[in-house]
Design a protein around this motif. Structure first.
Motif, PDB file in Angstrom:
ATOM      1  N   MET A   1       0.910  -1.291  -0.077  1.00  0.00           N
ATOM      2  CA  MET A   1      -0.011  -0.172   0.048  1.00  0.00           C
ATOM      3  C   MET A   1       0.949   1.070   0.074  1.00  0.00           C
ATOM      4  SD  MET A   1      -2.985   1.309   2.863  1.00  0.00           S
ATOM      5  CE  MET A   1      -4.075   0.067   2.357  1.00  0.00           C
ATOM      6  N   ASN A   2       0.761   2.125  -0.873  1.00  0.00           N
ATOM      7  CA  ASN A   2       1.429   3.488  -1.121  1.00  0.00           C
ATOM      8  C   ASN A   2       0.433   4.394  -0.139  1.00  0.00           C
ATOM      9  OD1 ASN A   2       2.803   5.853  -1.682  1.00  0.00           O
ATOM     10  ND2 ASN A   2       2.737   5.327  -3.971  1.00  0.00           N
ATOM     11  N   ASP A   3       1.014   4.716   1.096  1.00  0.00           N
ATOM     12  CA  ASP A   3       0.503   5.812   1.991  1.00  0.00           C
ATOM     13  C   ASP A   3       1.333   6.054   2.767  1.00  0.00           C
ATOM     14  OD1 ASP A   3      -1.954   7.098   3.113  1.00  0.00           O
ATOM     15  OD2 ASP A   3      -2.102   5.381   4.564  1.00  0.00           O
ATOM     16  N   THR A   4       1.364   7.381   3.148  1.00  0.00           N
ATOM     17  CA  THR A   4       2.293   8.189   3.945  1.00  0.00           C
ATOM     18  C   THR A   4       1.515   9.300   4.679  1.00  0.00           C
ATOM     19  OG1 THR A   4       4.559   8.954   4.270  1.00  0.00           O
ATOM     20  CG2 THR A   4       3.179   9.661   2.210  1.00  0.00           C
ATOM     21  N   LYS A   5       1.948   9.536   5.946  1.00  0.00           N
ATOM     22  CA  LYS A   5       1.609  10.527   6.820  1.00  0.00           C
ATOM     23  C   LYS A   5       2.539  11.449   7.450  1.00  0.00           C
ATOM     24  CE  LYS A   5      -1.943  11.611  10.243  1.00  0.00           C
ATOM     25  NZ  LYS A   5      -3.166  11.181  10.887  1.00  0.00           N
ATOM     26  N   LEU A   6       2.795  12.863   7.293  1.00  0.00           N
ATOM     27  CA  LEU A   6       3.605  13.710   7.406  1.00  0.00           C
ATOM     28  C   LEU A   6       3.127  14.912   8.373  1.00  0.00           C
ATOM     29  CD1 LEU A   6       5.910  13.931   4.509  1.00  0.00           C
ATOM     30  CD2 LEU A   6       6.440  12.486   6.510  1.00  0.00           C
ATOM     31  N   THR A   7       3.907  15.001   9.486  1.00  0.00           N
ATOM     32  CA  THR A   7       3.482  16.329  10.167  1.00  0.00           C
ATOM     33  C   THR A   7       4.694  17.051  10.293  1.00  0.00           C
ATOM     34  OG1 THR A   7       1.998  15.176  11.700  1.00  0.00           O
ATOM     35  CG2 THR A   7       2.865  17.249  12.457  1.00  0.00           C
ATOM     36  N   GLY A   8       4.614  18.369   9.510  1.00  0.00           N
ATOM     37  CA  GLY A   8       5.781  19.530   9.702  1.00  0.00           C
ATOM     38  C   GLY A   8       5.569  20.688   9.453  1.00  0.00           C
ATOM     39  N   ARG A   9       6.359  21.618   9.187  1.00  0.00           N
ATOM     40  CA  ARG A   9       6.203  23.073   9.096  1.00  0.00           C
ATOM     41  C   ARG A   9       6.766  23.199   7.441  1.00  0.00           C
ATOM     42  NH1 ARG A   9       4.728  25.606  13.347  1.00  0.00           N
ATOM     43  NH2 ARG A   9       4.983  24.621  15.380  1.00  0.00           N
ATOM     44  N   LEU A  10       5.703  24.521   6.949  1.00  0.00           N
ATOM     45  CA  LEU A  10       6.278  24.957   5.483  1.00  0.00           C
ATOM     46  C   LEU A  10       7.625  25.681   5.690  1.00  0.00           C
ATOM     47  CD1 LEU A  10       2.751  26.202   4.717  1.00  0.00           C
ATOM     48  CD2 LEU A  10       4.054  24.084   3.624  1.00  0.00           C
ATOM     49  N   GLY A  11       8.585  25.245   4.766  1.00  0.00           N
ATOM     50  CA  GLY A  11       9.616  26.016   4.557  1.00  0.00           C
ATOM     51  C   GLY A  11       9.612  27.302   3.967  1.00  0.00           C
ATOM     52  N   ALA A  12       8.511  27.636   3.273  1.00  0.00           N
ATOM     53  CA  ALA A  12       8.157  28.862   2.369  1.00  0.00           C
ATOM     54  C   ALA A  12       6.824  29.073   2.005  1.00  0.00           C
ATOM     55  CB  ALA A  12       8.990  28.646   1.039  1.00  0.00           C
ATOM     56  N   ASP A  13       6.333  30.187   1.777  1.00  0.00           N
ATOM     57  CA  ASP A  13       4.957  30.522   1.570  1.00  0.00           C
ATOM     58  C   ASP A  13       4.591  29.823   0.632  1.00  0.00           C
ATOM     59  OD1 ASP A  13       4.805  32.252   3.876  1.00  0.00           O
ATOM     60  OD2 ASP A  13       5.206  34.056   2.437  1.00  0.00           O
ATOM     61  N   PRO A  14       3.352  29.192   0.550  1.00  0.00           N
ATOM     62  CA  PRO A  14       2.877  28.404  -0.666  1.00  0.00           C
ATOM     63  C   PRO A  14       2.429  29.389  -1.836  1.00  0.00           C
ATOM     64  CG  PRO A  14       1.416  27.901   1.048  1.00  0.00           C
ATOM     65  CD  PRO A  14       2.379  29.197   1.524  1.00  0.00           C
ATOM     66  N   VAL A  15       2.740  28.931  -2.866  1.00  0.00           N
ATOM     67  CA  VAL A  15       2.029  29.750  -4.156  1.00  0.00           C
ATOM     68  C   VAL A  15       1.243  28.790  -5.023  1.00  0.00           C
ATOM     69  CG1 VAL A  15       3.029  30.919  -6.597  1.00  0.00           C
ATOM     70  CG2 VAL A  15       4.350  30.989  -4.364  1.00  0.00           C
ATOM     71  N   LEU A  16       0.123  29.321  -5.294  1.00  0.00           N
ATOM     72  CA  LEU A  16      -0.790  28.677  -6.127  1.00  0.00           C
ATOM     73  C   LEU A  16      -0.749  28.937  -7.641  1.00  0.00           C
ATOM     74  CD1 LEU A  16      -3.633  26.996  -5.719  1.00  0.00           C
ATOM     75  CD2 LEU A  16      -4.640  29.467  -5.870  1.00  0.00           C
ATOM     76  N   ARG A  17      -0.756  27.871  -8.341  1.00  0.00           N
ATOM     77  CA  ARG A  17      -0.858  28.216  -9.940  1.00  0.00           C
ATOM     78  C   ARG A  17      -1.850  27.201 -10.550  1.00  0.00           C
ATOM     79  NH1 ARG A  17       2.109  24.101 -12.380  1.00  0.00           N
ATOM     80  NH2 ARG A  17       3.401  22.748 -10.681  1.00  0.00           N
ATOM     81  N   ASN A  18      -2.185  27.344 -11.763  1.00  0.00           N
ATOM     82  CA  ASN A  18      -3.078  26.629 -12.505  1.00  0.00           C
ATOM     83  C   ASN A  18      -2.218  25.766 -13.559  1.00  0.00           C
ATOM     84  OD1 ASN A  18      -5.703  27.327 -11.132  1.00  0.00           O
ATOM     85  ND2 ASN A  18      -5.406  29.294 -12.278  1.00  0.00           N
ATOM     86  N   THR A  19      -2.621  24.682 -13.767  1.00  0.00           N
ATOM     87  CA  THR A  19      -2.095  23.863 -14.899  1.00  0.00           C
ATOM     88  C   THR A  19      -2.614  24.362 -16.235  1.00  0.00           C
ATOM     89  OG1 THR A  19      -3.659  22.141 -14.736  1.00  0.00           O
ATOM     90  CG2 THR A  19      -1.837  21.724 -13.549  1.00  0.00           C
ATOM     91  N   ALA A  20      -2.182  23.713 -17.049  1.00  0.00           N
ATOM     92  CA  ALA A  20      -2.609  24.207 -18.752  1.00  0.00           C
ATOM     93  C   ALA A  20      -4.246  23.765 -18.665  1.00  0.00           C
ATOM     94  CB  ALA A  20      -1.739  23.582 -19.523  1.00  0.00           C
ATOM     95  N   THR A  21      -4.447  23.061 -17.965  1.00  0.00           N
ATOM     96  CA  THR A  21      -6.123  22.460 -18.186  1.00  0.00           C
ATOM     97  C   THR A  21      -6.887  23.074 -16.995  1.00  0.00           C
ATOM     98  OG1 THR A  21      -5.454  20.641 -16.632  1.00  0.00           O
ATOM     99  CG2 THR A  21      -5.484  20.374 -19.110  1.00  0.00           C
ATOM    100  N   GLY A  22      -6.316  24.242 -16.248  1.00  0.00           N
ATOM    101  CA  GLY A  22      -7.098  25.023 -15.485  1.00  0.00           C
ATOM    102  C   GLY A  22      -7.112  24.330 -14.142  1.00  0.00           C
ATOM    103  N   VAL A  23      -6.292  23.346 -13.632  1.00  0.00           N
ATOM    104  CA  VAL A  23      -6.462  22.600 -12.350  1.00  0.00           C
ATOM    105  C   VAL A  23      -5.439  23.390 -11.439  1.00  0.00           C
ATOM    106  CG1 VAL A  23      -5.912  20.586 -11.128  1.00  0.00           C
ATOM    107  CG2 VAL A  23      -7.187  20.411 -13.220  1.00  0.00           C
ATOM    108  N   GLN A  24      -5.953  23.783 -10.194  1.00  0.00           N
ATOM    109  CA  GLN A  24      -5.206  24.365  -9.397  1.00  0.00           C
ATOM    110  C   GLN A  24      -4.290  23.513  -8.631  1.00  0.00           C
ATOM    111  OE1 GLN A  24      -8.460  26.222  -7.029  1.00  0.00           O
ATOM    112  NE2 GLN A  24      -7.790  28.139  -7.791  1.00  0.00           N
ATOM    113  N   VAL A  25      -2.871  23.930  -8.547  1.00  0.00           N
ATOM    114  CA  VAL A  25      -2.059  23.068  -7.868  1.00  0.00           C
ATOM    115  C   VAL A  25      -1.053  24.167  -7.025  1.00  0.00           C
ATOM    116  CG1 VAL A  25      -0.305  23.383  -9.830  1.00  0.00           C
ATOM    117  CG2 VAL A  25       0.018  21.310  -8.093  1.00  0.00           C
ATOM    118  N   THR A  26      -0.451  23.469  -5.853  1.00  0.00           N
ATOM    119  CA  THR A  26       0.627  24.199  -5.124  1.00  0.00           C
ATOM    120  C   THR A  26       1.601  23.184  -4.526  1.00  0.00           C
ATOM    121  OG1 THR A  26      -1.356  25.800  -3.931  1.00  0.00           O
ATOM    122  CG2 THR A  26       0.906  25.467  -2.859  1.00  0.00           C
TER     123      THR A  26
END
Length: 102
Positions: free
Chosen positions: A1-26
Motif C-alpha cells: 500500500m502506498n500511503d504516507t503521513k507527515l507532520t511538519g512546517r512549511l519552509g516557504a509561503d505556498p504559491v498557487l498556480r494553475n495547470t494548462a487545463t486549469g487545475v489548481q496546484v500548490t
C-alpha cells in the motif's frame, strides 16, 4: 500500500498556480523533525484543487500541517545527469498550528 503521513512546517509561503487545463496546484517544501536530531528532513509535497487554494490562501512559512498522501516517484535531469526523485501527492491536508498570527 502506498500511503504516507507527515507532520511538519512549511519552509516557504505556498504559491498557487494553475495547470494548462486549469487545475489548481500548490507545491510545498515541508520540514519534518527527526527525534534526537537538529536537522529536519525536507519533503516535496504537491496539493491539488480546492485544497491547494486553501493552503495557499491560509498558510505561510513556518505554519504546521499534517499531510496524508501517497508517494509518486519521478526522474529529473540536471546538467546531463539523471536523478530519481520522490514527491508526496497530498490526498488530505490538515492545518495544525500557525507560526504567526496574520
Amino acid at each position: 500500500m502506498n500511503d504516507t503521513k507527515l507532520t511538519g512546517r512549511l519552509g516557504a509561503d505556498p504559491v498557487l498556480r494553475n495547470t494548462a487545463t486549469g487545475v489548481q496546484v500548490t507545491n510545498l517544501r515541508l520540514a519534518v523533525d527527526r527525534p534526537n536530531n537538529d536537522d529536519p528532513d525536507w519533503f516535496d509535497v504537491t496539493v491539488w484543487g480546492a485544497t491547494a487554494e486553501a493552503v495557499a490562501t491560509h498558510l505561510g512559512k513556518g505554519d504546521q500541517l499534517i499531510v496524508d498522501g501517497h508517494l509518486r516517484p519521478d526522474h529529473i535531469e540536471l546538467d546531463g545527469k539523471k536523478y530519481a526523485t520522490v514527491t508526496i501527492h497530498a490526498d488530505r491536508v490538515e492545518f495544525a498550528a500557525r507560526a504567526h498570527t496574520p
